[in-house]
Design a protein around this motif. Structure first.
Motif, PDB file in Angstrom:
ATOM      1  N   ILE A   1       7.974   5.338  -7.873  1.00 54.00           N
ATOM      2  CA  ILE A   1       8.940   5.792  -6.875  1.00 54.00           C
ATOM      3  C   ILE A   1       8.982   7.310  -6.886  1.00 54.00           C
ATOM      4  O   ILE A   1       9.107   7.925  -7.954  1.00 54.00           O
ATOM      5  N   ASN A   2       8.918   7.911  -5.711  1.00 55.93           N
ATOM      6  CA  ASN A   2       8.957   9.368  -5.618  1.00 55.93           C
ATOM      7  C   ASN A   2      10.349   9.904  -5.936  1.00 55.93           C
ATOM      8  O   ASN A   2      11.347   9.282  -5.585  1.00 55.93           O
ATOM      9  N   GLU A   3      10.371  11.061  -6.582  1.00 57.93           N
ATOM     10  CA  GLU A   3      11.623  11.777  -6.829  1.00 57.93           C
ATOM     11  C   GLU A   3      12.223  12.134  -5.467  1.00 57.93           C
ATOM     12  O   GLU A   3      11.484  12.396  -4.508  1.00 57.93           O
ATOM     13  N   ALA A   4      13.530  12.134  -5.368  1.00 58.48           N
ATOM     14  CA  ALA A   4      14.212  12.448  -4.107  1.00 58.48           C
ATOM     15  C   ALA A   4      13.646  13.739  -3.516  1.00 58.48           C
ATOM     16  O   ALA A   4      13.547  14.752  -4.196  1.00 58.48           O
ATOM     17  N   GLY A   5      13.254  13.678  -2.254  1.00 53.54           N
ATOM     18  CA  GLY A   5      12.749  14.838  -1.557  1.00 53.54           C
ATOM     19  C   GLY A   5      11.287  15.153  -1.834  1.00 53.54           C
ATOM     20  O   GLY A   5      10.764  16.133  -1.323  1.00 53.54           O
ATOM     21  N   LYS A   6      10.618  14.361  -2.641  1.00 54.57           N
ATOM     22  CA  LYS A   6       9.202  14.599  -2.974  1.00 54.57           C
ATOM     23  C   LYS A   6       8.342  13.509  -2.347  1.00 54.57           C
ATOM     24  O   LYS A   6       8.698  12.348  -2.365  1.00 54.57           O
ATOM     25  N   CYS A   7       7.238  13.880  -1.815  1.00 59.51           N
ATOM     26  CA  CYS A   7       6.263  12.924  -1.302  1.00 59.51           C
ATOM     27  C   CYS A   7       4.918  13.272  -1.933  1.00 59.51           C
ATOM     28  O   CYS A   7       4.637  14.424  -2.208  1.00 59.51           O
ATOM     29  N   ASP A   8       4.093  12.238  -2.150  1.00 60.30           N
ATOM     30  CA  ASP A   8       2.777  12.567  -2.695  1.00 60.30           C
ATOM     31  C   ASP A   8       1.714  12.425  -1.652  1.00 60.30           C
ATOM     32  O   ASP A   8       1.902  12.223  -0.527  1.00 60.30           O
TER      33      ASP A   8
ATOM     34  N   SER B   1       0.851  -1.190   0.000  1.00 56.47           N
ATOM     35  CA  SER B   1       0.000   0.000   0.000  1.00 56.47           C
ATOM     36  C   SER B   1       0.889   1.243   0.000  1.00 56.47           C
ATOM     37  O   SER B   1       2.092   1.177   0.276  1.00 56.47           O
ATOM     38  N   LYS B   2       0.271   2.371  -0.281  1.00 51.05           N
ATOM     39  CA  LYS B   2       0.993   3.643  -0.237  1.00 51.05           C
ATOM     40  C   LYS B   2       1.612   3.849   1.154  1.00 51.05           C
ATOM     41  O   LYS B   2       2.763   4.261   1.278  1.00 51.05           O
ATOM     42  N   LYS B   3       0.865   3.490   2.200  1.00 50.20           N
ATOM     43  CA  LYS B   3       1.367   3.621   3.572  1.00 50.20           C
ATOM     44  C   LYS B   3       2.582   2.715   3.797  1.00 50.20           C
ATOM     45  O   LYS B   3       3.570   3.127   4.400  1.00 50.20           O
ATOM     46  N   GLU B   4       2.527   1.496   3.282  1.00 49.10           N
ATOM     47  CA  GLU B   4       3.638   0.565   3.450  1.00 49.10           C
ATOM     48  C   GLU B   4       4.890   0.992   2.675  1.00 49.10           C
ATOM     49  O   GLU B   4       6.001   0.595   3.025  1.00 49.10           O
ATOM     50  N   LEU B   5       4.723   1.831   1.658  1.00 49.26           N
ATOM     51  CA  LEU B   5       5.872   2.357   0.915  1.00 49.26           C
ATOM     52  C   LEU B   5       6.548   3.510   1.658  1.00 49.26           C
ATOM     53  O   LEU B   5       7.591   3.989   1.237  1.00 49.26           O
ATOM     54  N   MET B   6       5.956   3.947   2.754  1.00 51.40           N
ATOM     55  CA  MET B   6       6.538   4.907   3.699  1.00 51.40           C
ATOM     56  C   MET B   6       7.073   6.183   3.045  1.00 51.40           C
ATOM     57  O   MET B   6       8.157   6.659   3.373  1.00 51.40           O
ATOM     58  N   GLY B   7       6.311   6.727   2.100  1.00 51.04           N
ATOM     59  CA  GLY B   7       6.706   7.985   1.478  1.00 51.04           C
ATOM     60  C   GLY B   7       7.700   7.835   0.339  1.00 51.04           C
ATOM     61  O   GLY B   7       8.033   8.804  -0.323  1.00 51.04           O
ATOM     62  N   HIS B   8       8.188   6.629   0.092  1.00 51.11           N
ATOM     63  CA  HIS B   8       9.164   6.415  -0.982  1.00 51.11           C
ATOM     64  C   HIS B   8       8.496   6.289  -2.346  1.00 51.11           C
ATOM     65  O   HIS B   8       9.152   6.421  -3.374  1.00 51.11           O
ATOM     66  N   GLY B   9       7.209   5.988  -2.342  1.00 51.38           N
ATOM     67  CA  GLY B   9       6.492   5.810  -3.590  1.00 51.38           C
ATOM     68  C   GLY B   9       5.010   5.716  -3.334  1.00 51.38           C
ATOM     69  O   GLY B   9       4.550   5.806  -2.194  1.00 51.38           O
ATOM     70  N   SER B  10       4.256   5.504  -4.417  1.00 55.56           N
ATOM     71  CA  SER B  10       2.807   5.438  -4.253  1.00 55.56           C
ATOM     72  C   SER B  10       2.201   4.126  -4.739  1.00 55.56           C
ATOM     73  O   SER B  10       1.035   3.871  -4.474  1.00 55.56           O
TER      74      SER B  10
ATOM     75  N   ASN C   1       7.640  11.811  -9.755  1.00 56.47           N
ATOM     76  CA  ASN C   1       7.928  10.392  -9.538  1.00 56.47           C
ATOM     77  C   ASN C   1       8.342   9.723 -10.846  1.00 56.47           C
ATOM     78  O   ASN C   1       8.264  10.310 -11.913  1.00 56.47           O
ATOM     79  N   THR C   2       8.818   8.496 -10.716  1.00 59.36           N
ATOM     80  CA  THR C   2       9.218   7.680 -11.850  1.00 59.36           C
ATOM     81  C   THR C   2       8.508   6.335 -11.740  1.00 59.36           C
ATOM     82  O   THR C   2       8.008   5.990 -10.661  1.00 59.36           O
ATOM     83  N   GLU C   3       8.437   5.593 -12.852  1.00 57.15           N
ATOM     84  CA  GLU C   3       7.733   4.317 -12.801  1.00 57.15           C
ATOM     85  C   GLU C   3       8.379   3.308 -13.737  1.00 57.15           C
ATOM     86  O   GLU C   3       8.105   3.305 -14.935  1.00 57.15           O
ATOM     87  N   PRO C   4       9.219   2.431 -13.212  1.00 60.89           N
ATOM     88  CA  PRO C   4       9.713   1.346 -14.054  1.00 60.89           C
ATOM     89  C   PRO C   4       8.685   0.218 -14.113  1.00 60.89           C
ATOM     90  O   PRO C   4       7.959  -0.034 -13.159  1.00 60.89           O
ATOM     91  N   TYR C   5       8.607  -0.421 -15.280  1.00 61.74           N
ATOM     92  CA  TYR C   5       7.783  -1.620 -15.481  1.00 61.74           C
ATOM     93  C   TYR C   5       8.720  -2.788 -15.740  1.00 61.74           C
ATOM     94  O   TYR C   5       9.723  -2.631 -16.438  1.00 61.74           O
ATOM     95  N   TYR C   6       8.341  -3.954 -15.270  1.00 64.90           N
ATOM     96  CA  TYR C   6       9.032  -5.193 -15.618  1.00 64.90           C
ATOM     97  C   TYR C   6       7.982  -6.121 -16.212  1.00 64.90           C
ATOM     98  O   TYR C   6       6.968  -6.405 -15.565  1.00 64.90           O
ATOM     99  N   VAL C   7       8.207  -6.582 -17.435  1.00 59.73           N
ATOM    100  CA  VAL C   7       7.227  -7.424 -18.120  1.00 59.73           C
ATOM    101  C   VAL C   7       7.388  -8.873 -17.667  1.00 59.73           C
ATOM    102  O   VAL C   7       8.458  -9.463 -17.798  1.00 59.73           O
ATOM    103  N   LEU C   8       6.291  -9.426 -17.111  1.00 59.66           N
ATOM    104  CA  LEU C   8       6.280 -10.806 -16.623  1.00 59.66           C
ATOM    105  C   LEU C   8       5.796 -11.793 -17.678  1.00 59.66           C
ATOM    106  O   LEU C   8       6.404 -12.845 -17.888  1.00 59.66           O
ATOM    107  N   LYS C   9       4.659 -11.490 -18.301  1.00 63.67           N
ATOM    108  CA  LYS C   9       4.026 -12.394 -19.260  1.00 63.67           C
ATOM    109  C   LYS C   9       3.357 -11.597 -20.358  1.00 63.67           C
ATOM    110  O   LYS C   9       2.895 -10.479 -20.126  1.00 63.67           O
TER     111      LYS C   9
END
Length: 118
Positions: free
Chosen positions: A111-118, A27-36, A57-65
């Motif tokens: 992932i949030n940009e350094a120093g940024k929280c959403d 969850s967003k809470k479990e990411l502790m401000g590092h991401g959403s 923020n940034t968003e990498p994707y990893y293709v599984l299937k």
């Protein structure tokens, strides 16, 4: 602690086609401000995640299937398949499409940009 993922079904995500299944791993809470978002995303056949921008923020994707099309910031379209990594930098836009007949499954981490929280 062990728990189940929380699943959401989102129609027309970011202006895309069809209904996307999002299995939230943290969850967003479990990411502790590092991401959403940290999620297993399933894009059904003929569906898409619409073109949108990442601000703060940034968003990498990893293709599984499955196979799909990644639409990059400059509008270029690249075929993607299992093992591919799609990187969206801060401020860039992107989309992902599944023109095929099988589900496209990806891991997504916002992932949030350094120093940024959403």
């Amino acid at each position: 602690m062990v728990r189940k993922t929380e699943t959401a079904f989102v129609p027309n995500l970011r202006g895309g086609e069809g209904t996307i299944e999002i299995r939230h791993i943290l969850s967003k809470k479990e990411l502790m401000g590092h991401g959403s978002m940290y999620a297993h995303v399933i894009i059904p056949p003929k569906a898409s995640l619409g073109f949108h921008q990442h601000v703060g923020n940034t968003e990498p994707y990893y293709v599984l299937k499955g196979n799909g099309i990644f639409v990059d910031n400059d509008g270029s379209r690249t075929k993607i398949c299992p093992g591919d990594v799609c990187v969206i930098e801060v401020g860039q836009s992107h989309a992902i499409e599944n023109p095929g007949n099988d589900p496209l499954e990806i891991m997504a981490l916002v992932i949030n940009e350094a120093g940024k929280c959403d």
